[in-house]
Write an enzyme that holds these catalytic residues in place. Structure first.
Site, PDB file in Angstrom:
ATOM      1  N   GLN A 301     126.998 110.365  12.853  1.00 48.50           N
ATOM      2  CA  GLN A 301     125.919 109.624  13.508  1.00 48.50           C
ATOM      3  C   GLN A 301     124.848 109.210  12.510  1.00 48.50           C
ATOM      4  OE1 GLN A 301     123.500 111.628  16.582  1.00 48.50           O
ATOM      5  NE2 GLN A 301     123.851 109.812  17.858  1.00 48.50           N
ATOM      6  N   VAL A 303     125.403 108.446   9.359  1.00 50.04           N
ATOM      7  CA  VAL A 303     125.984 107.288   8.683  1.00 50.04           C
ATOM      8  C   VAL A 303     125.917 106.061   9.590  1.00 50.04           C
ATOM      9  CG1 VAL A 303     128.156 106.295   7.827  1.00 50.04           C
ATOM     10  CG2 VAL A 303     127.482 108.606   7.144  1.00 50.04           C
ATOM     11  N   GLU A 304     126.250 106.251  10.870  1.00 47.16           N
ATOM     12  CA  GLU A 304     126.191 105.130  11.810  1.00 47.16           C
ATOM     13  C   GLU A 304     124.788 104.543  11.856  1.00 47.16           C
ATOM     14  OE1 GLU A 304     127.043 104.190  16.539  1.00 47.16           O
ATOM     15  OE2 GLU A 304     126.151 106.103  15.932  1.00 47.16           O
ATOM     16  N   HIS A 305     123.781 105.377  11.964  1.00 47.09           N
ATOM     17  CA  HIS A 305     122.419 104.882  12.074  1.00 47.09           C
ATOM     18  C   HIS A 305     121.930 104.262  10.772  1.00 47.09           C
ATOM     19  CE1 HIS A 305     121.159 107.301  15.900  1.00 47.09           C
ATOM     20  NE2 HIS A 305     122.252 106.588  16.064  1.00 47.09           N
ATOM     21  N   ASP A 306     122.507 104.653   9.652  1.00 44.63           N
ATOM     22  CA  ASP A 306     122.177 104.030   8.375  1.00 44.63           C
ATOM     23  C   ASP A 306     122.750 102.618   8.296  1.00 44.63           C
ATOM     24  OD1 ASP A 306     121.284 103.608   5.810  1.00 44.63           O
ATOM     25  OD2 ASP A 306     122.324 105.305   4.924  1.00 44.63           O
TER      26      ASP A 306
END
Length: 799
Positions: A301, A303-306
């Site tokens: 998550q 990484v996803e938000h980055d």
């Protein structure tokens, strides 16, 4: 061939001839590019046509190069060097159009200008509807599940502005499609490709698009440090990876009308309800992954938000939130449904929602973006985050965000202290960014989704502390450095640590060690890398953002356990009571207990089982129900024009199925039976659903299709980033000594240094074992510590 019925400029389908006539412009003319040209020039023009045709083939892909690929032998994804198009649609276009391809027919410039003027009028006329909606209080109410959904997709003001402009482009593109290829009987996919060949140049929106995509004068001199918004990373394509630009495609989009209408089934008018698919194919359950911890889920998550932040539309004229269902979960009357609404229908027999008589789940369509080549054409969606793995969820993706998060003293980020411990700074809009009906604890970070649940808050807090720790050490080593240098150097170190953990520790756990090697993504020793390729576009793919990375929700647990130092769970924190209510993190010793939980508690298996906290109770408030993350993800994929699972199978080297039983090569037979019960045709199966149904491949978490899409993205994320931490000879490169230190970092060390834990296993993504046992944080042989002495700047006295 698909129906050539028209869609009006509000997206409503009609078969009326009179409706089509109302969209016609008197100046409409279609000219052949070879008409009225002397013979010698015709030969030259014919050569140009052939060259352009070849260019189309390169853009949209060549079938023979894809269908014979063995997914297990796939070294570099085929989409790594270019965007792969919908092969079959292009092949149909070649067969259906004789002579000069329809894609190359010349459209009079007055028609393009007229289409924009017409579309601007249509968008302007939306104000009456939006004023009516505002007066009837049809909006998102604070604290409700729809409020939690809005927080997860909250649009930046600049996103709203671009969304309004790109909405005009969308309506103009519909006009062009209906008045060119569709009126002559060509199918919708073909029309979408034709309209995408028409440029905005010369229109009022052309200049806005061109300015948004560069070039930028500030990029002329290579900088040692990344820009906050991701621009200027590539020396020749300066907007690649920039925040507030659209996602890119691995396969040309599939829209029902070729431009914006959600994908339709092979047969019939509409795909099955996303909620119906969710209930037929997925189920609630608790199957633990015996080897992986919750840290795998939480890092996914992070990484996803980055990399990904897809905003939802707001009202064009008022800026108010959009609500697509009544507050009681029933459907709105048609006259009160906003054009950006795409609500999810819930059957009266639904196994969960029926008891509350809920018939409608809110879904607002995503904000659209200018196409990267500044053309008309199918809708593309906007990414508010930078497309790089650059810590934007911590530091922000705009200059204003970044500045607001800094103390502007000694390079540190803002924080607030409770009981002597640093926590994230408090938001100045708690009832907007948290599900609170009155002011309370709500945090501010580079990404407004920070408050979603306790483990995410914990991860943000740990990395805030790491930045300030690094800035403090650098200040001691270099007392002559000012605030800006300290901030940029600390940010540079922290981003490098994040990248190293992602590719060295997390990615092998997700896709398997062998696949990492096949992709050429392994991190080697202390050596520099030469993997950067300026021809690789790092822009996040729409299929990664809406499907591949969303696997993480299957692995979430509904009970977050709080562990003491001896790794005994002495308390449990139910997830469903803490969505966007983060105050619990500051209470007692909860933060350190949650950090131990990330490294100790088993993740759920990655499969089609979801805990009810995200399946039926996502963003639950004081009512008895919330939302369904699976339904929302399916609906988003359709909203974004993501082609069906079958097309991605083919892209990734698996055979395209003509019957459901073909899916059994990678999906269990019992699951294939569920798919056939939910969908009428193999080409109807949504990418997320088909991908999640596959058996894990190669020792990783994912099946071959989602692994392919995720691996392709991670390859471009690394190889298309001029500032990736292990590159040599770049303006932002570390020295050899500094790189050796960076490559010592582990997430275990980050936890040790910033969460007051005394012990940790070396690899926190893996459960305890004989080779991965608990060890003291002081044991730097097992959990190495990064020394920053190599950052000491020697000042030479010229006297």
């Amino acid at each position: 061939m698909k129906s050539s019925s028209t869609v009006n400029l509000l997206g409503q389908r009609t078969n009326s001839d009179s409706a089509l006539k109302t969209l016609e412009l008197k100046s409409l003319t279609i000219k052949s590019p070879l008409q009225h040209i002397p013979g010698g020039m015709k030969m030259v023009c014919a050569s140009v046509v052939v060259a352009l045709f070849m260019l189309l083939a390169l853009q949209f892909g060549v079938e023979s190069g894809l269908s014979k690929v063995d997914v297990e032998a796939l070294r570099v994804p085929l989409a790594l060097h270019n965007i792969i198009g919908d092969i079959e649609a292009v092949q149909r276009a070649r067969r259906d159009v004789g002579g000069v391809p329809a894609e190359l027919q010349e459209i009079d410039e007055d028609v393009l200008l007229g289409s924009v003027s017409f579309a601007e009028g249509v968008v302007a006329r939306m104000s009456r509807l939006e004023d009516n909606l505002a007066s009837t209080d049809i909006r998102v109410h604070a604290g409700t599940p729809a409020h939690g959904q809005l927080i997860d997709s909250y649009p930046h003001i600049k996103a709203v502005q671009q969304g309004k402009d790109s909405l005009v482009v969308t309506k103009a593109s519909l006009f062009l499609a209906q008045n060119t290829c569709q009126r002559f009987g060509h199918d919708d996919d073909k029309c979408g490709a034709l309209v995408a060949s028409m440029k905005l140049n010369g229109t009022r929106l052309g200049e806005k698009c061109a300015a948004h995509h560069g070039p930028f004068g500030a990029c002329e001199r290579p900088s040692k440090y990344r820009t906050v918004d991701g621009s200027c990373n590539n020396p020749s394509q300066q907007s690649w990876g920039k925040a507030l630009t659209g996602y890119q495609r691995l396969i040309f989009p599939h829209y029902g009308d070729g431009i914006q209408e959600p994908r339709r089934p092979v047969h019939g008018r509409a795909l099955p309800s996303a909620r119906k698919v969710s209930t037929l194919v997925t189920k609630e359950g608790n199957d633990l992954d015996g080897s992986r911890t919750l840290a795998v889920v939480q890092w996914a998550q992070f990484v996803e938000h980055d990399l990904v932040f897809t905003p939802a539309s707001k009202m064009v004229t008022t800026g108010d939130s959009i609500m697509c269902c009544r507050q009681d979960g029933s459907h709105l009357p048609p006259r009160y449904v906003h054009p950006s609404c795409y609500p999810i229908s819930i059957a009266s027999s639904d196994p969960f929602y029926s008891q509350f008589r809920v018939q409608c789940m809110n879904y607002v369509r995503s904000v659209s973006a200018f196409r990267s080549d500044c053309s008309f054409g199918p809708v593309e969606q906007l990414n508010q985050a930078t497309h790089f793995l650059d810590g934007s969820m911590l530091y922000g993706s705009t200059t204003d965000e970044a500045q607001s998060l800094r103390t502007l003293v000694k390079g540190k980020l803002r924080s607030q202290f409770q009981n002597g411990q640093a926590f994230l700074p408090l938001s100045d809009r708690p009832t907007q960014y948290c599900q609170l009906s009155e002011p309370g604890t709500c945090y501010k970070a580079g990404d407004m989704r920070v408050n979603m649940h306790p483990d995410l808050v914990v991860m943000h807090t740990v990395w805030l502390r790491e930045h300030n720790r690094v800035a403090g050490v650098l200040a001691e080593l270099n007392p002559h450095w000012g605030d800006e240098t300290l901030y940029q150097e600390a940010r540079r170190v922290v981003v490098a640590e994040m990248q190293h953990i992602t590719f060295k520790e997390w990615l092998p756990s997700v896709v398997g060690e062998d696949y990492v090697k096949k992709m050429g993504l392994q991190i080697s020793g202390s050596e520099f890398s030469v993997k950067y390729d300026e021809n690789i576009n790092p822009t996040v793919s729409n299929s990664f953002a809406t499907a591949a990375i969303r696997f993480l929700y299957s692995m979430m647990d509904g009970d977050l356990k709080l562990y003491d130092e001896g790794r005994e769970a002495n308390q449990t924190m139910p997830l469903l009571y803490h969505f966007n209510k983060p105050q619990v993190v500051e209470e007692s010793k909860n933060l350190v207990a949650l950090v131990r939980g990330l490294a100790t508690q088993s993740a759920q298996k990655n499969d089609l089982k979801y805990v009810d906290d995200v399946k039926d109770l996502l963003y639950k408030d004081t009512s008895s129900y919330g939302m369904d993350v699976v339904s929302l993800d399916i609906q988003r994929g359709r909203d974004h024009g993501i082609p069906a699972y079958n097309y991605f199978r083919k892209l990734c080297g698996l055979p395209k199925a003509k019957k459901f039983s073909t899916f059994e090569d990678v999906i269990p037979q019992s699951t294939v039976q569920k798919l056939s019960a939910a969908y009428a045709h193999p080409d109807d199966v949504d990418l997320l659903v088909g991908g999640m149904a596959e058996r894990p491949a190669g020792g990783g978490l994912l099946g071959p299709t989602l692994r392919c899409v995720l691996g392709e993205q991670m390859a471009r994320t690394r190889k298309g980033d001029r500032y990736f931490y292990d590159l040599a000879g770049k303006p932002g490169s570390f020295s050899a000594a500094q790189l050796r230190e960076i490559k010592k970092v582990t997430l275990a060390r980050i936890f040790c240094d910033n969460a007051n834990v005394e012990t940790m296993q070396p690899n926190v993504f893996q459960r305890f074992s004989l080779s991965n046992g608990l060890t003291s944080c002081q044991n730097t042989a097992a959990i190495p510590r990064v020394s920053l002495n190599s950052w000491r700047e020697v000042i030479v006295d010229n006297l």
